[in-house]
Design a protein around this motif. Structure first.
Motif, PDB file in Angstrom:
ATOM      1  N   HIS A 127       0.820  -1.213   0.000  1.00  0.00           N
ATOM      2  CA  HIS A 127       0.000   0.000   0.000  1.00  0.00           C
ATOM      3  C   HIS A 127       0.853   1.261   0.000  1.00  0.00           C
ATOM      4  CE1 HIS A 127      -4.249  -1.481   1.336  1.00  0.00           C
ATOM      5  NE2 HIS A 127      -3.748  -2.170   0.334  1.00  0.00           N
ATOM      6  N   GLY A 128       2.082   1.153   0.499  1.00  0.00           N
ATOM      7  CA  GLY A 128       2.931   2.327   0.525  1.00  0.00           C
ATOM      8  C   GLY A 128       4.359   1.991   0.918  1.00  0.00           C
ATOM      9  N   LEU A 129       5.276   2.885   0.548  1.00  0.00           N
ATOM     10  CA  LEU A 129       6.691   2.766   0.892  1.00  0.00           C
ATOM     11  C   LEU A 129       7.125   4.079   1.539  1.00  0.00           C
ATOM     12  CD1 LEU A 129       9.579   1.514   0.719  1.00  0.00           C
ATOM     13  CD2 LEU A 129       9.724   2.476  -1.603  1.00  0.00           C
ATOM     14  N   ILE A 130       7.680   3.991   2.748  1.00  0.00           N
ATOM     15  CA  ILE A 130       8.212   5.169   3.450  1.00  0.00           C
ATOM     16  C   ILE A 130       9.726   5.010   3.502  1.00  0.00           C
ATOM     17  CG2 ILE A 130       8.123   6.582   5.525  1.00  0.00           C
ATOM     18  CD1 ILE A 130       5.485   5.147   6.238  1.00  0.00           C
ATOM     19  N   VAL A 131      10.445   5.989   2.954  1.00  0.00           N
ATOM     20  CA  VAL A 131      11.909   5.919   2.933  1.00  0.00           C
ATOM     21  C   VAL A 131      12.470   7.077   3.742  1.00  0.00           C
ATOM     22  CG1 VAL A 131      12.050   4.660   0.771  1.00  0.00           C
ATOM     23  CG2 VAL A 131      11.984   7.156   0.723  1.00  0.00           C
ATOM     24  N   SER A 132      13.586   6.812   4.411  1.00  0.00           N
ATOM     25  CA  SER A 132      14.152   7.777   5.352  1.00  0.00           C
ATOM     26  C   SER A 132      15.669   7.763   5.257  1.00  0.00           C
ATOM     27  CB  SER A 132      13.707   7.402   6.777  1.00  0.00           C
ATOM     28  OG  SER A 132      14.467   8.074   7.759  1.00  0.00           O
ATOM     29  N   GLY A 133      16.279   8.958   5.292  1.00  0.00           N
ATOM     30  CA  GLY A 133      17.725   9.049   5.413  1.00  0.00           C
ATOM     31  C   GLY A 133      18.500   8.404   4.291  1.00  0.00           C
ATOM     32  N   ARG A 134      17.973   8.488   3.059  1.00  0.00           N
ATOM     33  CA  ARG A 134      18.651   7.853   1.926  1.00  0.00           C
ATOM     34  C   ARG A 134      18.356   8.630   0.647  1.00  0.00           C
ATOM     35  NH1 ARG A 134      22.991   4.744   0.709  1.00  0.00           N
ATOM     36  NH2 ARG A 134      22.801   4.093  -1.473  1.00  0.00           N
ATOM     37  N   ARG A 135      19.371   8.848  -0.145  1.00  0.00           N
ATOM     38  CA  ARG A 135      19.166   9.481  -1.443  1.00  0.00           C
ATOM     39  C   ARG A 135      18.420   8.524  -2.379  1.00  0.00           C
ATOM     40  NH1 ARG A 135      24.507   8.106  -0.992  1.00  0.00           N
ATOM     41  NH2 ARG A 135      25.312   6.586  -2.509  1.00  0.00           N
ATOM     42  N   SER A 136      17.854   9.069  -3.435  1.00  0.00           N
ATOM     43  CA  SER A 136      17.153   8.263  -4.421  1.00  0.00           C
ATOM     44  C   SER A 136      18.066   7.164  -4.958  1.00  0.00           C
ATOM     45  CB  SER A 136      16.694   9.152  -5.586  1.00  0.00           C
ATOM     46  OG  SER A 136      16.371   8.380  -6.721  1.00  0.00           O
ATOM     47  N   PRO A 137      17.525   5.980  -5.208  1.00  0.00           N
ATOM     48  CA  PRO A 137      18.350   4.903  -5.774  1.00  0.00           C
ATOM     49  C   PRO A 137      18.842   5.210  -7.182  1.00  0.00           C
ATOM     50  CG  PRO A 137      16.039   4.273  -5.744  1.00  0.00           C
ATOM     51  CD  PRO A 137      16.136   5.552  -4.973  1.00  0.00           C
ATOM     52  N   LEU A 138      18.280   6.240  -7.815  1.00  0.00           N
ATOM     53  CA  LEU A 138      18.738   6.634  -9.146  1.00  0.00           C
ATOM     54  C   LEU A 138      20.025   7.456  -9.083  1.00  0.00           C
ATOM     55  CD1 LEU A 138      15.313   7.665 -10.746  1.00  0.00           C
ATOM     56  CD2 LEU A 138      16.413   5.411 -10.697  1.00  0.00           C
ATOM     57  N   ILE A 139      20.409   7.887  -7.867  1.00  0.00           N
ATOM     58  CA  ILE A 139      21.638   8.663  -7.680  1.00  0.00           C
ATOM     59  C   ILE A 139      22.693   7.735  -7.091  1.00  0.00           C
ATOM     60  CG2 ILE A 139      22.714  10.626  -6.533  1.00  0.00           C
ATOM     61  CD1 ILE A 139      19.940  11.916  -6.397  1.00  0.00           C
ATOM     62  N   GLU A 140      23.672   7.382  -7.880  1.00  0.00           N
ATOM     63  CA  GLU A 140      24.719   6.471  -7.418  1.00  0.00           C
ATOM     64  C   GLU A 140      26.037   7.216  -7.286  1.00  0.00           C
ATOM     65  OE1 GLU A 140      24.871   3.166 -10.100  1.00  0.00           O
ATOM     66  OE2 GLU A 140      22.963   2.319  -9.407  1.00  0.00           O
ATOM     67  N   ARG A 141      26.729   6.993  -6.172  1.00  0.00           N
ATOM     68  CA  ARG A 141      28.070   7.540  -5.999  1.00  0.00           C
ATOM     69  C   ARG A 141      28.839   6.627  -5.054  1.00  0.00           C
ATOM     70  NH1 ARG A 141      25.315  11.729  -2.923  1.00  0.00           N
ATOM     71  NH2 ARG A 141      25.643  11.426  -0.671  1.00  0.00           N
ATOM     72  N   SER A 142      30.120   6.557  -5.231  1.00  0.00           N
ATOM     73  CA  SER A 142      30.963   5.701  -4.397  1.00  0.00           C
ATOM     74  C   SER A 142      31.435   6.486  -3.181  1.00  0.00           C
ATOM     75  CB  SER A 142      32.163   5.204  -5.199  1.00  0.00           C
ATOM     76  OG  SER A 142      33.038   4.460  -4.372  1.00  0.00           O
ATOM     77  N   GLU A 143      31.220   5.911  -1.988  1.00  0.00           N
ATOM     78  CA  GLU A 143      31.637   6.569  -0.755  1.00  0.00           C
ATOM     79  C   GLU A 143      32.810   5.856  -0.092  1.00  0.00           C
ATOM     80  OE1 GLU A 143      27.804   6.638   1.215  1.00  0.00           O
ATOM     81  OE2 GLU A 143      27.529   8.731   0.636  1.00  0.00           O
ATOM     82  N   GLY A 144      33.126   4.646  -0.556  1.00  0.00           N
ATOM     83  CA  GLY A 144      34.317   3.957  -0.092  1.00  0.00           C
ATOM     84  C   GLY A 144      34.370   3.699   1.397  1.00  0.00           C
ATOM     85  N   VAL A 145      33.227   3.328   1.992  1.00  0.00           N
ATOM     86  CA  VAL A 145      33.197   3.095   3.435  1.00  0.00           C
ATOM     87  C   VAL A 145      33.663   1.684   3.786  1.00  0.00           C
ATOM     88  CG1 VAL A 145      31.720   2.939   5.475  1.00  0.00           C
ATOM     89  CG2 VAL A 145      31.410   4.817   3.846  1.00  0.00           C
ATOM     90  N   HIS A 146      33.144   0.675   3.097  1.00  0.00           N
ATOM     91  CA  HIS A 146      33.377  -0.700   3.562  1.00  0.00           C
ATOM     92  C   HIS A 146      34.839  -1.152   3.507  1.00  0.00           C
ATOM     93  CE1 HIS A 146      32.983  -1.764  -0.788  1.00  0.00           C
ATOM     94  NE2 HIS A 146      33.700  -2.815  -0.462  1.00  0.00           N
ATOM     95  N   PRO A 147      35.712  -0.587   2.650  1.00  0.00           N
ATOM     96  CA  PRO A 147      37.111  -1.027   2.703  1.00  0.00           C
ATOM     97  C   PRO A 147      37.917  -0.396   3.837  1.00  0.00           C
ATOM     98  CG  PRO A 147      36.506  -0.195   0.494  1.00  0.00           C
ATOM     99  CD  PRO A 147      35.472   0.262   1.459  1.00  0.00           C
TER     100      PRO A 147
END
Length: 271
Positions: A127-147
């Motif tokens: 019935h609905g999707l509530i999204v919080s604290g995240r940019r659109s999935p259409l905007i991709e950029r590498s942040e290099g956190v996990h390494p």
């Protein structure tokens, strides 16, 4: 070896799947939507216990518990958004025909989007999707956190204020959370959006107006992923504005639940 600060123990009602926890009974009477919380990277179901307590009178509240943390500590961390979305999709099978609403924060928002895509493809859209604290999935950029090394990863979590600083200072606790934290960041940072039909599901966006990782225009860009209704709310605070704005966020979620129900009622076929 030190003893980490004790965590609260919550009574849990069985859901039939290790992926989902239920902390409180739903509304005592009448039909109600099922609200599913999807935690952030490194997060666990326990974070959403207060939200469950507040919202249980108007929804059946479930909270996702990903592998590799708390009672699932012995399971490998998936490290892959598609695998996590597939696991959640299967776990939600008993609720897919009813009024289902997904809420995801940060990594959980990306997961909510991917689960919603799968539900729509299966012919059982939420019935609905509530999204919080995240940019659109259409905007991709590498942040290099996990390494990054362990200290740098913990420093990032501390900076974002997503975990109690007393816990982060404990070596044993850090050892417990680092595999899940690193695996979740790997899942987010290696995920690539696969083009496909825009959603038909209504989308509501919540964001912290001072979030250092998500600019307001990036949050507003969720508008592009759905042909359904769209709402946007900004709150004072950073990435974990939820900590300080819990009551206001709970009210916003309750408003969204009512709005999604009304939209579903207007679009339902009549005799």
């Amino acid at each position: 070896m030190t003893t980490p600060p004790s965590a609260p123990v919550f009574f849990e009602r069985r859901t039939g799947s290790p992926w989902l926890r239920r902390f409180h009974p739903g509304p005592p009477s009448g039909p109600a939507p099922t609200l599913v919380f999807l935690p952030h990277a490194g997060g666990s179901a326990a974070y959403y216990h207060p939200f469950s307590a507040t919202l249980a009178p108007c929804a059946e509240v479930l909270v996702a518990q990903y592998p590799g943390r708390q009672e699932r500590i012995g399971e490998p961390v998936p490290g892959n958004i598609a695998a996590m979305a597939d696991g959640l999709l299967e776990a939600l099978m008993p609720w897919r025909e009813g009024p289902l609403v997904l809420f995801g924060h940060s990594m959980g928002a990306l997961l909510g989007y991917e689960v919603t895509r799968r539900l729509e493809h299966a012919g059982t859209p939420p019935h609905g999707l509530i999204v919080s604290g995240r940019r659109s999935p259409l905007i991709e950029r590498s942040e290099g956190v996990h390494p990054r090394d362990d200290d740098a990863l913990i420093a990032l979590v501390s900076e974002l204020a997503g975990t109690d600083a007393r816990l982060l200072a404990d070596p044993d606790f850090r050892e417990l959370i680092l595999p899940a934290l690193r695996g979740d960041y790997r899942a987010v940072e290696t995920h690539r959006h696969v083009p496909g039909p825009v959603l038909r599901t209504p989308v509501s966006v919540l964001t912290g107006e001072s979030d250092p990782r998500v600019g307001v225009p990036e949050a507003m860009a969720w508008r592009e992923v759905t042909a359904g209704a769209f709402t946007f709310r900004g709150f004072p605070g950073g990435h974990f504005y939820l900590n300080e704005q819990r009551d206001a966020v709970s009210r916003a979620i309750a408003e969204d639940l009512a709005a999604f129900t009304a939209l579903a009622g207007r679009s339902a076929p009549t005799g």
